[in-house]
Design a protein around this motif. Structure first.
Motif, short mmCIF file in Angstrom:
data_model
loop_
_atom_site.label_atom_id
_atom_site.label_comp_id
_atom_site.label_asym_id
_atom_site.label_seq_id
_atom_site.Cartn_x
_atom_site.Cartn_y
_atom_site.Cartn_z
N MET A 1 -10.11 2.91 7.17
CA MET A 1 -9.16 1.66 7.06
C MET A 1 -8.06 2.04 8.29
O MET A 1 -7.74 3.24 8.45
CB MET A 1 -8.56 1.76 5.84
CG MET A 1 -9.22 0.88 4.87
SD MET A 1 -8.09 0.49 3.28
CE MET A 1 -9.26 -0.44 2.49
N THR A 2 -7.74 0.77 9.03
CA THR A 2 -6.68 0.97 9.92
C THR A 2 -5.42 1.01 9.13
O THR A 2 -5.07 0.82 8.00
CB THR A 2 -6.91 0.00 10.72
OG1 THR A 2 -6.48 -1.48 10.07
CG2 THR A 2 -8.21 -0.40 11.56
N ASP A 3 -4.30 1.06 9.92
CA ASP A 3 -2.90 1.16 9.41
C ASP A 3 -2.78 -0.30 8.95
O ASP A 3 -1.69 -0.58 8.04
CB ASP A 3 -1.97 1.62 10.41
CG ASP A 3 -1.75 3.08 10.58
OD1 ASP A 3 -2.55 3.89 9.65
OD2 ASP A 3 -1.25 3.75 11.33
N ALA A 4 -3.15 -1.27 9.95
CA ALA A 4 -3.03 -2.86 9.45
C ALA A 4 -3.58 -2.98 8.03
O ALA A 4 -2.92 -3.69 7.54
CB ALA A 4 -3.46 -3.42 10.52
N ASP A 5 -4.82 -2.41 7.76
CA ASP A 5 -5.49 -2.71 6.63
C ASP A 5 -4.77 -2.36 5.33
O ASP A 5 -4.34 -2.83 4.35
CB ASP A 5 -6.80 -2.17 6.63
CG ASP A 5 -7.86 -2.62 7.66
OD1 ASP A 5 -7.45 -3.85 8.04
OD2 ASP A 5 -8.75 -1.99 7.81
N ILE A 6 -4.13 -0.88 5.61
CA ILE A 6 -3.39 -0.46 4.60
C ILE A 6 -1.98 -0.99 4.17
O ILE A 6 -1.64 -1.13 3.40
CB ILE A 6 -3.12 1.03 4.93
CG1 ILE A 6 -4.13 1.93 4.95
CG2 ILE A 6 -2.15 1.93 4.13
CD1 ILE A 6 -4.53 3.35 5.71
N ALA A 7 -1.68 -1.60 5.41
CA ALA A 7 -0.21 -2.16 5.20
C ALA A 7 -0.54 -3.69 4.52
O ALA A 7 0.42 -3.95 3.59
CB ALA A 7 0.41 -2.49 6.50
N VAL A 8 -1.80 -4.23 4.73
CA VAL A 8 -1.84 -5.56 4.04
C VAL A 8 -1.98 -5.23 2.44
O VAL A 8 -1.71 -6.18 1.84
CB VAL A 8 -2.92 -6.05 4.67
CG1 VAL A 8 -3.76 -7.32 3.76
CG2 VAL A 8 -2.60 -6.77 6.13
N LEU A 9 -2.71 -4.26 2.17
CA LEU A 9 -2.95 -3.82 0.81
C LEU A 9 -1.65 -3.44 0.10
O LEU A 9 -1.23 -3.90 -0.99
CB LEU A 9 -3.90 -2.57 0.97
CG LEU A 9 -5.32 -2.64 0.97
CD1 LEU A 9 -6.06 -1.44 1.02
CD2 LEU A 9 -6.01 -3.91 -0.04
N LEU A 10 -0.77 -2.70 0.67
CA LEU A 10 0.63 -2.63 0.60
C LEU A 10 1.26 -3.62 -0.12
O LEU A 10 2.16 -4.09 -0.97
CB LEU A 10 1.52 -1.64 1.02
CG LEU A 10 2.98 -1.60 0.88
CD1 LEU A 10 2.82 -0.54 -0.54
CD2 LEU A 10 3.57 -0.48 1.98
N LEU A 11 1.22 -4.86 1.13
CA LEU A 11 1.87 -5.96 1.08
C LEU A 11 1.33 -6.76 -0.44
O LEU A 11 2.17 -7.35 -0.96
CB LEU A 11 1.77 -6.93 2.24
CG LEU A 11 2.41 -8.25 2.30
CD1 LEU A 11 3.95 -8.33 2.22
CD2 LEU A 11 1.78 -8.98 3.63
N VAL A 12 0.17 -6.92 -0.32
CA VAL A 12 -0.40 -7.50 -1.45
C VAL A 12 0.08 -7.09 -2.94
O VAL A 12 0.38 -7.78 -3.96
CB VAL A 12 -2.02 -7.62 -1.39
CG1 VAL A 12 -2.64 -8.14 -2.62
CG2 VAL A 12 -2.38 -8.48 -0.31
N ARG A 13 0.09 -5.75 -2.86
CA ARG A 13 0.26 -4.83 -4.24
C ARG A 13 1.72 -5.13 -4.47
O ARG A 13 2.30 -5.33 -5.38
CB ARG A 13 0.01 -3.37 -4.12
CG ARG A 13 -1.24 -2.85 -4.10
CD ARG A 13 -1.14 -1.47 -4.31
NE ARG A 13 0.02 -0.85 -4.21
CZ ARG A 13 0.43 0.32 -3.12
NH1 ARG A 13 -0.61 0.29 -2.09
NH2 ARG A 13 1.42 0.84 -3.24
N VAL A 14 2.68 -5.19 -3.59
CA VAL A 14 3.97 -5.25 -3.68
C VAL A 14 4.36 -6.89 -4.27
O VAL A 14 4.83 -7.02 -5.12
CB VAL A 14 4.94 -4.91 -2.48
CG1 VAL A 14 6.26 -5.45 -2.56
CG2 VAL A 14 4.86 -3.60 -2.23
N VAL A 15 3.70 -7.90 -3.53
CA VAL A 15 3.88 -9.26 -3.91
C VAL A 15 3.48 -9.69 -4.97
O VAL A 15 3.94 -10.21 -5.87
CB VAL A 15 3.38 -9.92 -2.39
CG1 VAL A 15 3.33 -11.59 -3.10
CG2 VAL A 15 4.11 -9.91 -1.41
#
Length: 188
Positions: A1-15
């Motif tokens: 996974m790229t950093d962008a993928d990981i950031a998107v997963l974090l964003l989805v989890r947080v939201v």
């Protein structure tokens, strides 16, 4: 996974986590508070409305916190899916699809996002990753969906007792005209 993928997963989890926390807090402290939430659950056919209200608050807040942390992600997702299943089945399904008609569009979206998150996993920026908990892919999705369906079935099987709908009986001509005995008594 790229950093962008990981950031998107974090964003989805947080939201989604924040949505769940806010929803739980609203059941507790908003509008009608626990009493109003309990009345609403009772109106949906759930027995022990106060217990249901508190369990909803605890489930939603706990699921939200777990999602934000990325801890026990498939179980947090299961909690979200289960809450959305109950809401969708009891409160929104009769109203059709669209959210602006109080339909199930919103709860379906949250449930599917939670299922997708269970399949994809929380990503590298999570407690699960730090602790070496790796329940993702088909297994993560199966755990989330299986636990959610079992929890929903258990809740509904134990507590859902909707009042039977009574059909109005049309009045007949016989009911509209007084019986002959009462006419005789009134005339005297």
């Amino acid at each position: 996974m790229t950093d962008a993928d990981i950031a998107v997963l974090l964003l989805v989890r947080v939201v989604v986590g924040l949505i769940m926390i806010m929803h739980g807090l609203n059941h507790w402290r908003g509008g009608g508070r626990i009493e109003g939430t309990a009345r609403w659950f009772t109106g949906l056919g759930l027995r022990q409305g106060v217990l249901q209200a508190w369990m909803s608050v605890l489930t939603e807040v706990a699921a939200g916190v777990l999602l934000i942390l990325g801890l026990l992600t498939p179980l947090a997702c299961a909690a979200v899916i289960s809450v959305m299943l109950v809401a969708g089945l009891l409160a929104h399904r009769p109203n059709g699809f669209f959210v602006f008609k109080d339909g199930y569009e919103y709860v379906l979206t949250l449930a599917v996002v939670a299922l997708a998150l269970a399949v994809l996993g929380p990503g590298r920026w999570s407690v699960d990753h730090a602790a070496g908990i790796d329940v993702t892919g088909w297994t993560g999705g199966a755990v989330a969906l299986g636990v959610a369906v079992a929890a929903t079935a258990g809740l509904l099987g134990t507590f859902w007792r909707p009042e039977p709908k009574t059909e109005a009986t049309p009045s007949t001509d016989a009911e509209a005209v007084p019986a002959p005995e009462s006419v005789d008594q009134e005339a005297r």
